[in-house]
Design a protein around this motif. Structure first.
Motif, mmCIF file in Angstrom:
data_model
loop_
_atom_site.group_PDB
_atom_site.id
_atom_site.type_symbol
_atom_site.label_atom_id
_atom_site.label_comp_id
_atom_site.label_asym_id
_atom_site.label_seq_id
_atom_site.Cartn_x
_atom_site.Cartn_y
_atom_site.Cartn_z
ATOM 1 N N GLU A 86 34.279 41.272 35.997
ATOM 2 C CA GLU A 86 35.222 41.731 37.012
ATOM 3 C C GLU A 86 35.977 40.572 37.648
ATOM 4 O O GLU A 86 36.861 40.785 38.473
ATOM 5 N N CYS A 87 35.636 39.353 37.253
ATOM 6 C CA CYS A 87 36.314 38.162 37.770
ATOM 7 C C CYS A 87 36.294 38.155 39.306
ATOM 8 O O CYS A 87 37.326 38.081 39.971
ATOM 9 N N ARG A 88 35.113 38.250 39.860
ATOM 10 C CA ARG A 88 34.954 38.438 41.304
ATOM 11 C C ARG A 88 35.481 37.276 42.131
ATOM 12 O O ARG A 88 35.965 37.482 43.251
ATOM 13 N N GLU A 89 35.391 36.052 41.607
ATOM 14 C CA GLU A 89 35.898 34.908 42.378
ATOM 15 C C GLU A 89 37.381 35.067 42.692
ATOM 16 O O GLU A 89 37.840 34.732 43.780
ATOM 17 N N GLY A 111 40.287 44.188 33.773
ATOM 18 C CA GLY A 111 40.378 45.560 33.309
ATOM 19 C C GLY A 111 41.033 46.504 34.292
ATOM 20 O O GLY A 111 40.934 47.735 34.154
ATOM 21 N N LYS A 112 41.736 45.958 35.277
ATOM 22 C CA LYS A 112 42.349 46.800 36.309
ATOM 23 C C LYS A 112 43.790 47.180 35.992
ATOM 24 O O LYS A 112 44.362 48.034 36.655
ATOM 25 N N ASP A 118 51.708 45.842 34.730
ATOM 26 C CA ASP A 118 50.555 45.190 35.365
ATOM 27 C C ASP A 118 50.067 43.986 34.580
ATOM 28 O O ASP A 118 49.261 43.203 35.081
ATOM 29 N N PHE A 119 50.535 43.840 33.340
ATOM 30 C CA PHE A 119 50.041 42.796 32.442
ATOM 31 C C PHE A 119 50.928 41.554 32.488
ATOM 32 O O PHE A 119 52.129 41.655 32.764
#
Length: 222
Positions: A86-89, A111-112, A118-119
């Motif tokens: 989720e690439c939280r950082e 993945g959002k 959005d890309f």
């Protein structure tokens, strides 16, 4: 030398324009290239050290849109290695970001992203292809990609979206093998092996196992 680092930089996030280049940018370019290389080779100890240096380089600016690039690079490297997160950082820094491209990369690797806009621009074509899962067209897109890191990212996106076949993995294997990125090669060999076994192609599966035995004795990557 500057061009060399610009080419290797995974997201082309470091300015490669003419004129004066601040020391932190030069250092960040070198440390980015080294982090990518050691990560793809599988030298975790050195990769960790280069990431720490890379993060410190960007922190010299005290600019969130620069600092976040270190974390984005780490997330995209993991993504290319079929290690999804989720690439939280980066998520924690989103309220501080103004650069839309940074947000686009975050949406991509976490993945959002839900629509083409959005890309990041360079990955919109592969997103469109994956929407109807045209594997033949996806593989054609990979075959025309000249940058090995970009190819790996595109291949990983297709895998994540279950829009791939053995040939898809083969393009990633060929590109990574040419660069000497052993960890990447083993990841995609394992993926290709799983594909063959799942589809009952035991002849190719056995040949692939023998190929893997030539280069590794430890357990296969998950």
């Amino acid at each position: 030398m500057r061009l060399f680092f610009c080419i290797l930089s995974i997201l082309f996030l470091i300015s490669c324009g003419a004129g004066h280049i601040p020391a932190w940018k030069q250092n960040a370019a070198a440390d980015t290239a080294n982090f990518i290389e050691t990560s793809f080779v599988g030298n975790e100890s050195y990769a960790s050290k280069y990431f720490d240096k890379l993060l410190e380089d960007f922190r010299m600016t005290v600019d969130p849109d620069e600092i976040v690039k270190a974390y984005l690079t780490k997330c995209v490297v993991r993504f290319a290695l079929l290690e999804y997160s989720e690439c939280r950082e980066v998520a924690e820094m989103l309220p501080l970001l103004k650069n839309e491209e940074n947000t686009a990369y975050y949406n991509f690797v976490s993945g959002k992203a839900r629509k083409s806009e959005d890309f990041p621009k360079k990955y919109r074509d592969i997103f469109e292809i994956s929407q109807n899962c045209n594997v033949e067209k996806a593989n054609s897109e990979l075959s025309s990609e000249k940058n090995p890191t970009t190819l790996l990212i595109k291949a990983s996106f297709l895998v994540k979206n279950n829009c791939y076949d053995a040939e898809t993995a083969g393009f990633a294997i060929k590109a990574a093998s040419k660069e000497g990125w052993k960890k990447v090669v083993l990841k995609y060999l394992a993926l290709q092996l799983s594909y063959f076994e799942k589809h009952g192609d035991m002849q190719n599966a056995e040949l692939l196992k023998k190929r893997m035995e030539l280069v590794v004795s430890e357990e296969l990557p998950e």
